[in-house]
Design an enzyme around this catalytic site. Structure first.
Site, PDB file in Angstrom:
ATOM      1  CG  ASP A   1      -2.163   0.685   1.138  1.00 16.21           C
ATOM      2  OD1 ASP A   1      -2.651   0.808   0.001  1.00 16.21           O
ATOM      3  OD2 ASP A   1      -2.710   1.143   2.167  1.00 16.21           O
TER       4      ASP A   1
ATOM      5  CG  HIS B   1      -6.958   4.313   0.736  1.00 20.43           C
ATOM      6  ND1 HIS B   1      -5.606   4.173   0.962  1.00 20.43           N
ATOM      7  CD2 HIS B   1      -7.240   3.551  -0.340  1.00 20.43           C
ATOM      8  CE1 HIS B   1      -5.102   3.361   0.050  1.00 20.43           C
ATOM      9  NE2 HIS B   1      -6.069   2.972  -0.767  1.00 20.43           N
ATOM     10  N   GLY B   2      -8.963   5.042   4.590  1.00 20.06           N
ATOM     11  CA  GLY B   2      -9.520   5.752   5.741  1.00 20.06           C
ATOM     12  C   GLY B   2     -10.774   5.069   6.238  1.00 20.06           C
TER      13      GLY B   2
ATOM     14  CG  ASP C   1      -0.428   7.790  -2.362  1.00 21.02           C
ATOM     15  OD1 ASP C   1      -0.996   8.485  -3.232  1.00 21.02           O
ATOM     16  OD2 ASP C   1      -0.594   7.961  -1.145  1.00 21.02           O
TER      17      ASP C   1
ATOM     18  CB  THR D   1      -6.423   4.570  12.436  1.00 17.46           C
ATOM     19  OG1 THR D   1      -5.623   5.104  11.378  1.00 17.46           O
ATOM     20  CG2 THR D   1      -6.408   5.516  13.614  1.00 17.46           C
TER      21      THR D   1
END
Ligand code: 13P
Length: 410
Positions: free
Chosen positions: A82, A209-210, A104, A234
């Site tokens: 990633d 994402h997130g 990215d 996270t």
């Protein structure tokens, strides 16, 4: 064997309205918890190795463990690299065992993103690996307070996404619709209308994402609108940290094992919860049937060198090894002399590829053709050159069965 092609996994999720977790890790505790959760839930799973977290662990050491865990798992697993920063790290990641990658360059201009991602797609596909594209900017930093790292969120445009996917040929697309990486103080507001337009235009699996910290209803709508992979780190990092903090208070002055007590179990619980919320729980068997296995392939060349070239052979071997190793999808190159000299075949090359596609592309690669040409000039005509694919599945002991219990240490 349950290391499988991520494209097939995501297609199944996309067509059947559920999402597979791409779970980030920083230690073996995370790895074991994620795989065990997937096995307990009978869920397919993706392990995310994120380049921005490489300061925390040695990627080259953890990846062999991830690959082994995937091979031993009872459920389908894919290994995704990633947020790669450079094309070179994509080549390295595939050589070390990843079977899906993402470069990215989402903060770059649209045209630069297309050019850089197209190059990354060439590398990935030549190696047989999947590639995730990213369009739009998802701010924040995984594992930290998002507010400290926010660049301006740039939402993905459906029109641009169509052009981007056509040109770059990515297998799935990460979109920006209001999430950020890292810990958030307020609940994210997601632009579902935008997501629907993107999904209607593209018809390929979308990636979020997130993914930490959303509510069940949001996950449900994301999945209904094409999200087939949800990235999460996270939340796991916070749960591990909270467990350690609590252990420090209740088990003061204890050692490492006591301090880490329940970290793995709590991670396992959280990953299982995600698998149930995202609908991947219970899907492992049908996914396994539909996925191409990620199967190692080896090419063996056995030969002899004409007497007059023998003094140059070491230089030839060293140079060739360097060039062959740099070809996408080549995992290892071994060159050696027979330990017991026989009349035939004193020398051998053994080239290991990530998968069958990589070995096929290798056969037409300019550097390989130049190597074979040179080898033909210095070697005796009689040689062996065969490519072998791994046969079937190796026995898969359950992870718990091979773990040494504390009693066995005594
Ligand atoms: P979170 O920070 O929300 O866990 O997201 C992780 C992620 O998207 C990695 O790419």
């Amino acid at each position: 064997m349950p290391l499988v092609d991520m494209r097939d996994m995501l297609q199944h999720a996309y067509q059947n309205n559920y999402a597979i977790g791409g779970f980030g890790l920083v230690s073996l505790d995370f790895l074991e918890a994620i795989i065990m959760a997937a096995e307990c839930c009978r869920s397919p799973v993706i392990i995310n190795l994120s380049q921005p977290l490489f300061g925390e662990y040695d990627f080259r050491l953890i990846l062999p463990a991830v690959e082994r865990a995937a091979q031993l798992a009872k459920v389908p697993v894919a290994i995704h690299f990633d947020h790669a920063k450079q094309h070179e790290s994509i080549v390295q990641a595939i050589n070390l065992g990843c079977n899906s990658v993402m470069l990215d360059v989402s903060s770059e201009a649209f045209t630069v993103n297309i050019a850089q991602t197209s190059r990354a797609t060439e590398i990935a596909h030549a190696s047989g690996a999947a590639i995730e594209g990213m369009l739009g900017f998802v701010g924040g930093t995984e594992g930290e307070n998002a507010i400290n790292h926010l660049g301006e969120i740039i939402y993905t445009s459906a029109e641009e996404a169509k052009v981007y996917v056509n040109r770059t040929k990515v297998d799935c697309l990460a979109v920006s619709i209001g999430t950020v990486h890292g810990r958030q103080s307020n609940r994210a507001k997601l632009d579902f209308k935008r997501l629907k337009r993107i999904n209607d235009e593209l018809g390929i699996p979308l990636v979020l994402h997130g993914g930490s910290g959303l509510i069940e209803d949001q996950y449900h709508k994301l999945i209904l609108n094409g999200v087939a992979k949800i990235n999460c780190y996270t939340e796991l990092s916070d749960i591990a940290a909270a467990t350690i903090r609590s252990n420090v208070q209740t088990r003061a002055k204890k050692g490492y094992i006591e301090t880490m007590h329940d970290v793995k179990n709590n991670l396992l619980e959280q990953v299982s919860l995600c698998m149930h919320h995202w609908g991947s729980a219970g899907r492992a068997a049908e996914v396994l049937i539909q996925c191409r296995a990620w199967q190692p392939v080896e090419q063996i060349i056995a030969y002899n060198v004409e007497e007059r070239y023998l003094q140059h052979i070491d230089t030839f071997i060293e140079r060739s090894r360097e060039t062959l190793c740099a070809i996408p999808g080549v995992r290892q190159v071994f060159a050696g002399w027979a330990l017991i000299a026989s009349d035939q075949y004193h020398l051998c090359w053994r080239i290991q590829f990530a998968t069958t596609d990589a070995s096929k592309n290798f056969q037409t690669h300019a550097e390989y053709l130049a190597f074979i040409d040179q080898l033909a000039r210095i070697s005796e005509p009689d040689k062996i050159n065969i490519t072998f694919a791994a046969t079937s599945v190796e026995p898969n002991p359950r992870i718990e069965e091979i773990r040494i219990s504390p009693a066995q240490h005594i």
